[in-house]
Scaffold this active site. Structure first.
Site, short mmCIF file in Angstrom:
data_model
loop_
_atom_site.label_atom_id
_atom_site.label_comp_id
_atom_site.label_asym_id
_atom_site.label_seq_id
_atom_site.Cartn_x
_atom_site.Cartn_y
_atom_site.Cartn_z
N TRP A 29 0.85 -1.18 0.00
CA TRP A 29 0.00 0.00 0.00
C TRP A 29 0.90 1.24 0.00
CZ3 TRP A 29 -0.23 4.03 3.63
CH2 TRP A 29 -1.13 5.04 3.27
N GLU A 84 -3.27 -3.12 -2.24
CA GLU A 84 -4.39 -2.50 -1.52
C GLU A 84 -4.76 -1.18 -2.19
OE1 GLU A 84 -3.45 -1.39 2.51
OE2 GLU A 84 -5.55 -1.01 3.04
N LYS A 125 -7.11 2.47 -2.54
CA LYS A 125 -7.63 3.50 -1.64
C LYS A 125 -8.33 4.58 -2.44
CE LYS A 125 -6.37 6.08 2.44
NZ LYS A 125 -5.45 6.20 3.56
N ASP A 157 -9.60 -2.85 1.86
CA ASP A 157 -9.70 -2.27 3.20
C ASP A 157 -11.06 -1.58 3.23
OD1 ASP A 157 -9.64 -0.11 5.16
OD2 ASP A 157 -7.49 -0.50 5.37
N HIS A 209 -11.62 2.17 2.61
CA HIS A 209 -11.05 2.79 1.43
C HIS A 209 -12.00 2.95 0.25
CE1 HIS A 209 -6.62 1.86 2.66
NE2 HIS A 209 -7.32 2.46 3.59
N HIS A 248 -8.50 -5.88 4.87
CA HIS A 248 -8.17 -5.08 6.04
C HIS A 248 -9.49 -4.68 6.67
CE1 HIS A 248 -3.79 -3.51 5.31
NE2 HIS A 248 -3.86 -4.80 5.64
N ASP A 291 -11.88 7.45 5.96
CA ASP A 291 -11.04 6.34 6.42
C ASP A 291 -10.46 6.65 7.79
OD1 ASP A 291 -9.43 4.05 6.29
OD2 ASP A 291 -7.78 5.14 5.33
N ASP A 307 -10.34 4.97 10.54
CA ASP A 307 -9.69 3.88 11.26
C ASP A 307 -10.07 3.82 12.74
OD1 ASP A 307 -8.07 2.41 9.30
OD2 ASP A 307 -7.09 4.34 8.98
N ASP A 324 -6.98 -3.63 10.64
CA ASP A 324 -6.16 -2.46 10.30
C ASP A 324 -6.86 -1.19 10.73
OD1 ASP A 324 -4.39 -0.62 9.27
OD2 ASP A 324 -5.15 -0.76 7.23
C1 RNT Z 1 -3.78 3.05 4.87
C2 RNT Z 1 -3.89 1.60 4.62
C3 RNT Z 1 -2.76 0.76 5.10
C4 RNT Z 1 -2.24 1.17 6.46
C5 RNT Z 1 -1.25 0.20 7.06
C6 RNT Z 1 -0.55 0.80 8.23
O1 RNT Z 1 -4.90 3.76 4.58
O2 RNT Z 1 -5.09 1.13 5.16
O3 RNT Z 1 -3.11 -0.56 5.06
O4 RNT Z 1 -3.27 1.36 7.36
O5 RNT Z 1 -0.41 -0.26 6.10
ZN ZN Z 2 -5.40 -0.95 5.14
#
Ligand code: RNT
Ligand code: ZN
Length: 418
Positions: free
Chosen positions: A182, A223, A225, A258, A261, A285, A293, A295, A325
């Site tokens: 990523w 990955e 985004k 993820d 994303h 993720h 995003d 988290d 994640d």
């Molecule tokens: C970032 C991605 C990625 C990170 C990690 C730390 O938006 O989700 O996967 O969170 O690699």
């Molecule tokens: Zn991620």
């Protein structure tokens, strides 16, 4: 407790679910635990800030400052959560013995020996990630897609080093290593060229994947985004780019989704079965986005449940690599970690305690009001009693005991980190 489980077992048996079979299966499904929740994605190879389109917010006391503290915190989380764990380590968590620093393009397996020892001690596999952020060689927000050849070269070398490390980890642990690529590459404002960076990104990832590896041992992922902080206008590794890349290199890598994303009304639960029609294996993720995003700590909420349901319904538990994640620095980090892992475990358990075959048959027979009725009925089955039984059998705290456990660790360990 026992009585409640026994009665739940009977109730589930009546809808065709064998709770014993579920309990013996779920505890062997590995979920990857991200080391970066413990120190706000800081790592050990630099002092600078977290950059690259991701951000932690909050300053709750007690974060891990050393490898020893981070590993101790992960051990605590593992002891608080049921189920099989896998370690998820980022390259920036390299541990340099005697201060012998090397830059990311020169990393070797020995810089992760402590992580390998940790994994082996608990019979865990390891997932690994090149770190394409928080580094001076991120040039104008770009790494693998940079127009500057030296910059691209540095990051390609980093990616290749990570493939070698991943293969070493897989061999040492006997478990395949998912290696996720990523980058936060993108532009804050409207680019004049959207294709150029993507062509360079494509070639750079291909260059990384030209490093020899056994695809049975190393599972590189790409990955996607939608946008990042400071790169709001354009992301090089968009959904279409990453998915097409993975599709074109099916024999060498997997797509990774993820669930933070995508645009807020898109759901990864619906994308899981779509991708499973085309890929042997996919990776996830698991996070909780709020409006973006963000988290946040994963909860036992509707979309989390729906994602787990799709994996189970598609009979794809052996085709989906599941990794947490997220990173929340605003609350006790052990609590955040454990709530997230336990929530995903709950979602898996709930999905496995659902009479999926029967529900599918109703759909296929066009018995649609009955389907709604049965799906609603599932919601009030005694799930909590089976969850408690699972926790008890795994020797971990029940939900109601978690607060005291975490408070004690905060008092005895975290509060002393000043
Ligand atoms: C970032 C991605 C990625 C990170 C990690 C730390 O938006 O989700 O996967 O969170 O690699
Ligand atoms: Zn991620």
């Amino acid at each position: 407790m026992c009585n409640r489980y026994e009665s739940a077992k009977e109730i589930y048996a009546k809808v065709g679910i064998d709770t014993e079979a579920v309990l013996s299966k779920i505890k062997n499904l590995a979920v990857s635990l991200h080391c970066w929740q413990g120190d706000d994605v800081q790592g050990f190879d630099h002092d600078g800030p977290l950059t690259g389109g991701i951000q932690t917010t909050g300053n709750y006391p007690g974060k891990a400052r050393t490898p020893e503290e981070l590993i101790a915190d992960m051990e605590k989380v593992m002891a608080l959560c049921p189920g099989k764990k896998k370690l998820n380590v980022h390259a920036c968590y390299a541990i340099f013995e005697d201060g012998k620093f090397v830059d990311r393009d020169k990393l070797e397996p020995k810089h992760f020996q402590k992580w390998i020892d940790f994994a082996k001690k608990y019979n865990m596999g390891i997932d690994f990630n090149p770190t394409f952020f928080s580094h001076p060689k991120v040039k104008d927000g770009l790494t693998l897609s940079s127009p500057d050849e030296a910059t691209r070269k540095f990051w390609i070398e980093h990616g290749k080093a990570c493939i070698r490390i991943s293969e070493h980890m897989a061999k040492e642990t006997g478990v395949p290593c998912v290696m996720n690529i990523w980058t936060g590459d993108g532009y804050k404002d409207i680019p004049a060229d959207r294709m150029g960076p993507r062509m360079r990104y494509k070639q750079s990832i291909e260059a990384i994947l030209s490093e020899p590896y056994d695809f049975n041992l190393v599972k590189p992922c790409v990955e996607s985004k939608v946008f990042g902080i400071g790169v709001e206008a354009y992301t090089v590794g968009s959904a279409e780019f990453s998915l097409s890349f993975a599709a074109e290199h099916k024999d060498k890598c997997l797509p990774l989704m993820d669930n933070g994303h995508y645009h807020p009304t898109e759901v990864v639960s619906d994308k899981i079965p779509a991708l499973l029609c085309f890929f042997d294996e996919i990776a996830l993720h698991i996070t909780r986005p709020i409006r973006w995003d963000s988290d946040h700590t994963v909860l036992f909420d509707d979309e989390t449940k729906e994602m787990a349901k799709e994996i189970v319904r598609c009979d794809a538990l052996d085709r989906v690599y599941m990794a947490l994640d997220y990173f929340d620095a605003s609350i006790n980090r052990i609590a955040s970690w454990s709530i997230g892992l336990r929530s995903w475990q709950k979602a898996l358990l709930l999905a496995m305690l659902t009479p999926n075959a029967e529900l599918k048959a109703l759909q296929d027979n066009g018995q649609l009001w009955e389907l709604i009725l049965k799906q609603e009925g599932v919601k009030s089955l005694p799930f909590g009693d089976v969850w408690n039984e699972y926790c008890a059998r795994e020797g971990v705290a029940l939900d109601c005991q978690l607060v005291d456990e975490i408070k004690a660790y905060e008092k005895d360990v975290l509060a002393k980190r000043v």
